[in-house]
Structures are given as structure tokens and as C-alpha cells.
Enzyme design. Structure first.
Site, mmCIF file in Angstrom:
data_model
loop_
_atom_site.group_PDB
_atom_site.id
_atom_site.type_symbol
_atom_site.label_atom_id
_atom_site.label_comp_id
_atom_site.label_asym_id
_atom_site.label_seq_id
_atom_site.Cartn_x
_atom_site.Cartn_y
_atom_site.Cartn_z
ATOM 1 N N ASN A 7 0.872 -1.173 0.000
ATOM 2 C CA ASN A 7 0.000 0.000 0.000
ATOM 3 C C ASN A 7 0.909 1.224 0.000
ATOM 4 O O ASN A 7 1.522 1.557 1.020
ATOM 5 C CB ASN A 7 -0.907 -0.009 1.239
ATOM 6 N N GLU A 34 -3.926 1.879 -2.891
ATOM 7 C CA GLU A 34 -4.025 3.314 -2.587
ATOM 8 C C GLU A 34 -3.133 4.142 -3.515
ATOM 9 O O GLU A 34 -2.302 4.931 -3.075
ATOM 10 C CB GLU A 34 -3.692 3.592 -1.118
ATOM 11 N N ASP A 147 -4.204 -4.959 0.991
ATOM 12 C CA ASP A 147 -4.551 -4.329 2.257
ATOM 13 C C ASP A 147 -5.977 -4.754 2.596
ATOM 14 O O ASP A 147 -6.936 -4.239 2.043
ATOM 15 C CB ASP A 147 -4.428 -2.812 2.122
ATOM 16 N N ASN A 149 -7.359 -4.371 5.548
ATOM 17 C CA ASN A 149 -7.926 -3.521 6.598
ATOM 18 C C ASN A 149 -8.626 -4.339 7.674
ATOM 19 O O ASN A 149 -9.725 -4.012 8.130
ATOM 20 C CB ASN A 149 -8.870 -2.484 5.992
ATOM 21 N N ASP A 218 -1.988 -6.142 6.127
ATOM 22 C CA ASP A 218 -1.676 -6.514 4.742
ATOM 23 C C ASP A 218 -1.392 -8.015 4.721
ATOM 24 O O ASP A 218 -0.507 -8.491 5.440
ATOM 25 C CB ASP A 218 -0.470 -5.729 4.237
ATOM 26 N N ASP A 247 2.751 4.669 5.229
ATOM 27 C CA ASP A 247 2.582 4.155 6.588
ATOM 28 C C ASP A 247 2.490 2.629 6.605
ATOM 29 O O ASP A 247 2.431 2.011 7.670
ATOM 30 C CB ASP A 247 1.367 4.777 7.286
ATOM 31 N N HIS A 248 2.492 2.002 5.433
ATOM 32 C CA HIS A 248 2.592 0.552 5.298
ATOM 33 C C HIS A 248 4.005 0.185 4.877
ATOM 34 O O HIS A 248 4.716 0.990 4.251
ATOM 35 C CB HIS A 248 1.641 0.025 4.213
#
Length: 273
Positions: A7, A34, A147, A149, A218, A247-248
């Protein structure tokens, strides 16, 4: 065969990070999430210069998924889930690469919970489960990656008691993840790191990365035809520490070309010759 999911949290704003990681890690196939870029703004030329074929499903400002390959042509089979609850959102891409069917996706976040965003998350997850069941019925080697989530268990989140009201940790969402596994998929990262604390995401706030206050959201799920070919599964955690990074962190698996040969069981003494 090395397959990665990442991501990128904005493919153009973090292009330097993506290209640096691609050159360093040399994955064979990558699914990205993303992108946050419309279809005509994906950095195709920069990716192809590194030797990757690429397809993408863009969306202005939000979402967006892509697939890269340096080991052969990408044969796209689908973009968007069947009966997608909101086809305007670019969240799913699927293609065959080098004999493996790969689905890359970005499952909705779902916050705030309760509310319409959480309802959409559950509806999207339901369609993913139904489509995954159809894919499994083919018996082909397949990967679900991206991802999700969702933090499946307490072990997948730093201080789980702080996440009880979050859509990523909701009982319905966790149950949906395990419903997928019950179809016959293997959680690759957890199968390699059975009892370890291993994360794939660290928030930008509260010094989360330095404190290792992360989440495992993930995932790689492998069909039965691929599970025996799993050699390794890791997180390139250090990439999260780079400047202007997502941030991943990238997550990857390594697959053997063929399943390992099973040793023949020796005959017992009482077996006839």
C-alpha cells in the site's frame, strides 16, 4: 517467484520510495494499493523503465490498485468485484502471471463504525468471499493479496484493547477473514511467523514506528494448489523508516516453482514384499 503487496499511500507522491524499493527488493510481481491517482496519472513510464509490465485501475484522489510483473505478460482477468457494492471505487484487480492467478485489492476501511462506511465494508467483504469461493473451485494456483484492513487476532495489533471500537478490529470483520480461511486459503505470513509479533502498518502519529506500535493488516492468502510451494513470507519493515514513505511496509512471499517432493514412507517390517 517473489510476489509482493504494498500500500503505497499515493503512488506519485511516494514514487521515489516505490522505485527505490523495487530496485532493492527485486520482486517478480507486485500488487499496489491506494494509488490515489486517476487512470491517466499513473507513472507508467517510470515503472516500465525498471523492466516491469504494468496494469492499473485508477481513481482520482482515493483508492486505486495496480499490478506489476517483470517475469512475463500480465493477463488481466477482472477489475472490480462481481456485484461490487460501489463500482465507482477502484479497489480490485485480478490477472494471471506466470501460471498463477493473482488478485490484488484494497478492502474498505469501514470507519466510523457503525455507519454507512462500515456497512459498505461488510458488503464488499461479502462479495470478496463469494468471488474467492468461485475462484477456489477452479483448483488453479491463486493468491489473494493486499490491504485487507483487518487485524485477524489480538496478536496482530499493538494493544488490542484500544481498538475494540474500530472497524478494522470489529468482530464481524474478523469473522469474515476467518470465513475466507475456512474456504481453504492459507494465511502465508502467519504460517511462517506462527507465534511472532509481526506488523505491516505503523501510524504516522505518536511515534508508532519507533515504538513498534503496529498492525498486521496486509495479507497474503494462498489457495491449496500454492500452499505447498510457500518458501518464505516477510515484511520489508525497514522501508517504513525511509523518508516520505508510506505508513505501510511492503510484504512479500517466495514461492517454489514446484511443490516439494514428498518422501516415500518406508515399508514396515510386517508389510509383505
Amino acid at each position: 517467484m517473489k510476489i509482493a503487496t504494498y500500500n503505497v499511500n499515493g503512488v506519485n507522491g511516494r514514487l521515489a520510495v516505490l522505485l527505490r524499493w523495487l530496485e532493492e527488493a527485486q520482486p517478480d510481481v507486485v500488487v499496489l494499493q491506494e494509488l490515489k491517482a486517476p487512470q491517466d496519472k499513473f507513472p507508467e513510464e517510470a515503472v516500465r523503465k525498471l523492466g516491469y509490465d504494468v496494469i492499473w485501475h485508477g481513481q482520482k484522489s482515493w483508492n486505486g490498485v495496480a499490478m506489476l510483473s517483470r517475469i512475463g505478460e500480465i493477463h488481466e482477468t477482472r477489475r472490480g468485484l462481481p456485484d461490487d457494492p460501489d463500482p465507482s471505487q477502484s479497489r480490485y484487480i485480478e490477472a494471471a502471471v506466470n501460471g498463477v492467478l493473482i488478485a490484488g485489492f484494497y478492502l474498505p476501511n469501514g470507519n466510523p463504525r457503525p455507519g454507512p462506511k462500515f456497512d459498505y465494508k461488510l458488503a464488499w467483504f461479502r462479495q470478496l468471499i463469494e468471488h474467492a469461493k468461485t475462484l477456489l473451485q477452479t483448483g488453479a494456483p491463486m493468491v489473494l493479496a493486499g490491504d485487507f484492513n483487518v487485524m485477524p487476532t489480538d496478536r496482530d495489533v499493538y494493544k488490542p484493547e484500544r481498538w475494540l471500537d474500530d472497524a478494522l478490529f470489529a468482530p464481524e470483520v474478523r469473522a469474515a477473514f476467518f470465513e475466507l480461511l475456512e474456504q481453504g486459503w492459507t494465511d502465508a505470513l502467519r504460517s511462517v511467523h506462527r507465534d511472532e509479533t509481526i506488523y505491516t502498518f505503523w501510524d504516522y502519529f505518536r511515534n508508532a514506528y519507533a515504538r513498534n506500535a503496529g498492525l498486521r493488516i496486509d495479507h497474503f492468502l494462498l489457495s491449496p494448489a500454492l500452499a505447498d510451494r510457500l518458501v518464505d513470507a516477510q515484511v520489508d519493515r525497514h522501508v517504513r523508516g525511509w523518508e516520505k514513505t508510506s505508513d505501510h511496509a511492503p510484504v512479500w512471499i517466495e514461492l517454489a516453482d514446484k511443490p516439494p517432493k514428498r518422501r516415500r514412507q518406508p515399508r514396515s517390517a510386517n508389510q509383505s514384499a
